[in-house]
Write an enzyme that holds these catalytic residues in place. Structure first.
Site, PDB file in Angstrom:
ATOM      1  N   ASP A  96      95.374  30.019   2.276  1.00 13.77           N
ATOM      2  CA  ASP A  96      95.443  30.050   0.810  1.00 13.77           C
ATOM      3  C   ASP A  96      95.757  31.464   0.304  1.00 13.77           C
ATOM      4  O   ASP A  96      94.883  32.175  -0.182  1.00 13.77           O
ATOM      5  CB  ASP A  96      94.114  29.555   0.233  1.00 13.77           C
ATOM      6  CG  ASP A  96      94.201  29.192  -1.242  1.00 13.77           C
ATOM      7  OD1 ASP A  96      95.212  29.544  -1.877  1.00 13.77           O
ATOM      8  OD2 ASP A  96      93.254  28.579  -1.761  1.00 13.77           O
TER       9      ASP A  96
ATOM     10  N   SER B 239      88.219  33.457  -6.685  1.00 18.45           N
ATOM     11  CA  SER B 239      89.410  33.065  -5.935  1.00 18.45           C
ATOM     12  C   SER B 239      90.360  34.258  -5.855  1.00 18.45           C
ATOM     13  O   SER B 239      90.710  34.848  -6.867  1.00 18.45           O
ATOM     14  CB  SER B 239      90.122  31.902  -6.624  1.00 18.45           C
ATOM     15  OG  SER B 239      89.373  30.724  -6.515  1.00 18.45           O
TER      16      SER B 239
ATOM     17  N   HIS C 208      96.632  29.155  -4.541  1.00 19.33           N
ATOM     18  CA  HIS C 208      96.328  28.323  -5.710  1.00 19.33           C
ATOM     19  C   HIS C 208      96.272  29.156  -6.987  1.00 19.33           C
ATOM     20  O   HIS C 208      96.466  28.622  -8.078  1.00 19.33           O
ATOM     21  CB  HIS C 208      95.063  27.496  -5.491  1.00 19.33           C
ATOM     22  CG  HIS C 208      93.768  28.223  -5.571  1.00 19.33           C
ATOM     23  ND1 HIS C 208      93.060  28.629  -4.458  1.00 19.33           N
ATOM     24  CD2 HIS C 208      93.008  28.588  -6.632  1.00 19.33           C
ATOM     25  CE1 HIS C 208      91.934  29.212  -4.825  1.00 19.33           C
ATOM     26  NE2 HIS C 208      91.880  29.202  -6.143  1.00 19.33           N
TER      27      HIS C 208
END
Length: 711
Positions: free
Chosen positions: A218, A642, A83
């Site tokens: 991810d 992240s 992402h």
């Protein structure tokens, strides 16, 4: 007896060591190091941060200003979240080469794809510059003090020593009680190397967002390029792969519950030291209002997306963006209630007040809590009005947010003149093509009906223009959506001509008229008073933080996150979100297949992955006939983490941070070790996808694969 005392000491250390915290890596000596060792860390803090020799910090750059990444090979190979790299993957995708759907893998360096404006930034050095920043500010008023601090920061950033290719960045900590200098290096040639298909990299999508159990791969891969001197340079075909000061070895040994974990990264924003009255306001007033607004918008979007595939494509990304914080705020509110955060903070404040009295500091700090109560009570309606304005006008109704840009255009002409007006107007016209490509008038009109009704009836009425009294949302929307601003041709027509013509056209437009009335009312009745009270709260918060530091010298208080490099440590750990529900800390590929829905945009699974699963063909990455996918830990993380590396006790890569559990999203405000968990992709799943799924053995060969537990 000695053994009992030792046991109790270790128990206390281990318990306290999991109370959260985002620590400055240059300041880990002392209690932090002892706690990390008590949790099982085998490294020294010099292995984590060192100015004079390579350390973990040299392998963890910030990725494009908003995520974290890590260097995993001697050739500058970079790992981050799918992402985080989504924009670049999307940009390189086309009908012929749909990398979002099919994935992308560069089997040789010449196949790697350059990315305009993508950067990664390394920290070279961290240094305390508090005394220099606060010089000559002691006697100033709050507003003048803030102005002088900014002047000092600007002067120091330009004058403190650095290399020509480096930057000096000064950031504030502890609400303005400490200032740190970060010397940085930013690399501007970063190329896409690999990405799994979205059916792996976004598996679970919005439904599983903020949720455990999780089964998302991810991750994406990039490579840093440098000039012939290994220094930052703009993209050039002559650039070469960057040789890092340090890269992370990759552990094949996997994890088990209670293993030590260290997450290194750039957490964005936390507010851990808010007083109880502020948290109460968030729980009871601000979050419920924002949740209700976004819930209304999402229901409209979802209704259209389920019936029309074209609208689903138009709104998929927008829906995810709106849903992300809607879901986060719900979990945050529930978590704050479940953990009794307000009551806990009130108890802490009572203890603080006792310390103030005991230290004889009533004159300095005695009225802080009552002043907080007074100012938060006073700011409450303004803060609520501010959130309604932001959520309805600026964020979730596209016509209104676009029209607000036109309102700003008028303000620019009034304050900065014709040239600034023309520059902004031209940029607007040029950039709005992409906006209208995904704008659907019918959908947005229905969202407007729902949200303008909430704005007119639930935002504090004393701050609203008279035109919003007793409105009929359907009648109003029918009128407003006749605006020329609902089409690209219409907006180009409205913005054509000289400034006088443009403003005359805009002021005759019904949508512009309405937004102008709302914005004028907001900037007259809400914004100045909010800013005035908020400035007082900011000063109180700084003094409160100063008092905490002075009165709790034997305690460790970490500074709130501010997108600077931090260390957070803990353990692999399951949790109990509610009665009779126990979550174990590791998920497996079996769970992917349990969730599999053929053809579903969230839960489809690639045929090759199904085949590998059926054959149990996991190579060296499986564990007892199963393929680990994700795991959770007690590390205190937030947005910005992240892509952060999850590192084991010896400094090896074991996972990739990408999310938090829903019940623990309140950790931005209050960290509760019982329910706050961060979610990480197991590095073995990353390797399995690279190797067995994608066949990218060229990339596997670059890595240093290790078995630290077998030493």
């Amino acid at each position: 007896m000695k053994f009992l005392r030792l046991f109790l000491l270790l128990f206390v250390l281990q318990t306290q060591a999991q109370q959260g915290g985002m620590w400055i890596p240059s300041l880990l000596n002392g209690m932090n190091e002892k706690e990390m060792k008590s949790l099982g860390m085998k490294m020294s803090v010099a292995d984590i941060y060192d100015v004079n020799k390579s350390s973990l910090k040299d392998a963890v750059p910030q990725f494009n200003g908003g995520c974290t990444s890590e260097v995993i090979s001697p050739k500058g190979l970079l790992l981050t979240n799918h992402h985080c790299g989504f924009g670049q993957i999307q940009e390189h995708s086309s009908v012929e080469h749909d990398y979002l759907t099919d994935g992308f893998w560069a089997m040789k360096t010449e196949d790697e794809l350059p990315n305009e404006d993508l950067v990664v930034t390394f920290i070279v050095k961290i240094e305390d510059v508090t005394s220099k920043v606060l010089e000559d500010t002691e006697t100033l008023t709050e507003a003048d003090k803030q102005k002088k601090i900014q002047e000092n920061i600007s002067a120091l950033s330009n004058s403190l020593p650095k290399e020509s290719w480096q930057e000096n960045k000064i950031r504030t900590f502890y609400e303005g009680n400490q200032y740190m200098l970060f010397v940085t290096e930013t690399f501007k040639d970063v190329r896409l190397v690999g990405a799994p298909p979205s059916s792996i990299g976004k598996f679970g999508s919005d439904t599983d967002n903020w949720v455990w159990p999780r089964h998302t791969g991810d991750f994406s891969l990039f490579r840093i390029y440098a000039d012939k001197n290994n220094r930052p340079a703009a993209y050039s075909k002559d650039n070469v792969p960057y040789t890092p000061k340090h890269f992370l070895p990759v552990s094949l040994d996997g994890i088990k519950e209670d293993d030590f974990t260290l997450v290194f990264g750039y957490p964005g924003r936390t507010t851990e030291y808010l007083p109880a009255v502020a948290v109460q306001q968030i729980v009871n007033e601000l979050n419920p209002a924002k949740i209700e607004i976004r819930d209304a918008a999402l229901k409209v979007e979802d209704g259209f997306m389920r019936k029309d595939k074209a609208i689903k494509i138009q709104y998929a990304s927008k829906y995810a963006g709106v849903a992300n914080y809607w879901k986060k705020w719900i979990g945050e509110t529930q978590g704050l209630k479940k953990s009794n955060a307000v009551a806990v903070k009130k108890k802490q404040e009572a203890a603080f007040q006792e310390k103030v009295i005991k230290a004889g500091k009533q004159a300095e700090y005695g009225s802080l809590l009552s002043d907080f109560e007074k100012n938060y009570t006073e700011i409450a309606p303004y803060a609520l009005a501010r959130d309604y304005f932001s959520e309805v006008i600026l964020r979730n109704t596209e016509l209104l947010s676009l029209t607000y840009k036109m309102y700003q255009l008028e303000q620019i002409l009034n304050t900065k003149g014709e040239q600034a007006f023309n520059d902004r107007r031209n940029n607007l016209v040029k950039g709005l093509g992409d906006f209208y490509k995904d704008f659907n008038k019918t959908v947005d009109e229905k969202i407007f009906e729902q949200l303008i009704d909430l704005y007119a009836n639930k935002s504090p009425k004393q701050f609203l223009p008279a035109s919003l009294n007793n409105i009929n949302p359907k009648t109003l929307s029918a009128e407003i959506y006749q605006s020329k601003l609902t089409s690209y041709d219409g907006v180009k027509e409205l913005l054509a001509g000289d400034s006088k013509t443009v403003l005359a056209n805009l002021n005759n437009d019904k949508a512009f008229q309405m937004v102008k009335q709302i914005a004028d009312s907001y900037f007259k009745n809400v914004s100045p008073k909010y800013d005035e009270i908020n400035l007082k709260i900011t000063a109180l918060q700084r003094t409160y933080m100063k008092a905490q530091l002075k009165l709790n010298k034997d305690s460790r208080l970490f500074p709130d996150a501010n997108s600077t490099l931090r260390v957070t440590y803990g353990k692999v750990k399951g949790y109990e979100p509610k009665d009779a529900t126990i979550y174990t800390p590791i998920t497996y590929l079996d769970g992917v297949m349990e969730k599999y829905i053929p053809g579903d945009y969230e839960f489809d699974v690639p045929a090759k992955l199904i085949d590998l699963y059926n054959k149990k063909d996991y190579g060296q990455y499986g564990e007892k006939g199963k393929m680990p996918v994700c795991f959770i830990g007690t590390n205190h993380t937030t947005g910005g983490n992240s892509g952060s590396p999850a590192i084991d006790a010896r400094g090896n890569l074991i996972g990739l941070n990408f999310d938090r559990v829903w019940e623990g999203t309140m950790s931005d405000i209050y960290y509760d070790p019982a329910i706050c968990r961060n979610i990480m992709v197991d590095i073995r799943y990353v390797l399995f996808i690279m190797d067995k799924y994608a066949g990218a053995k060229n990339l596997i060969d670059e890595l240093k694969l290790v078995h630290p537990k077998k030493k």
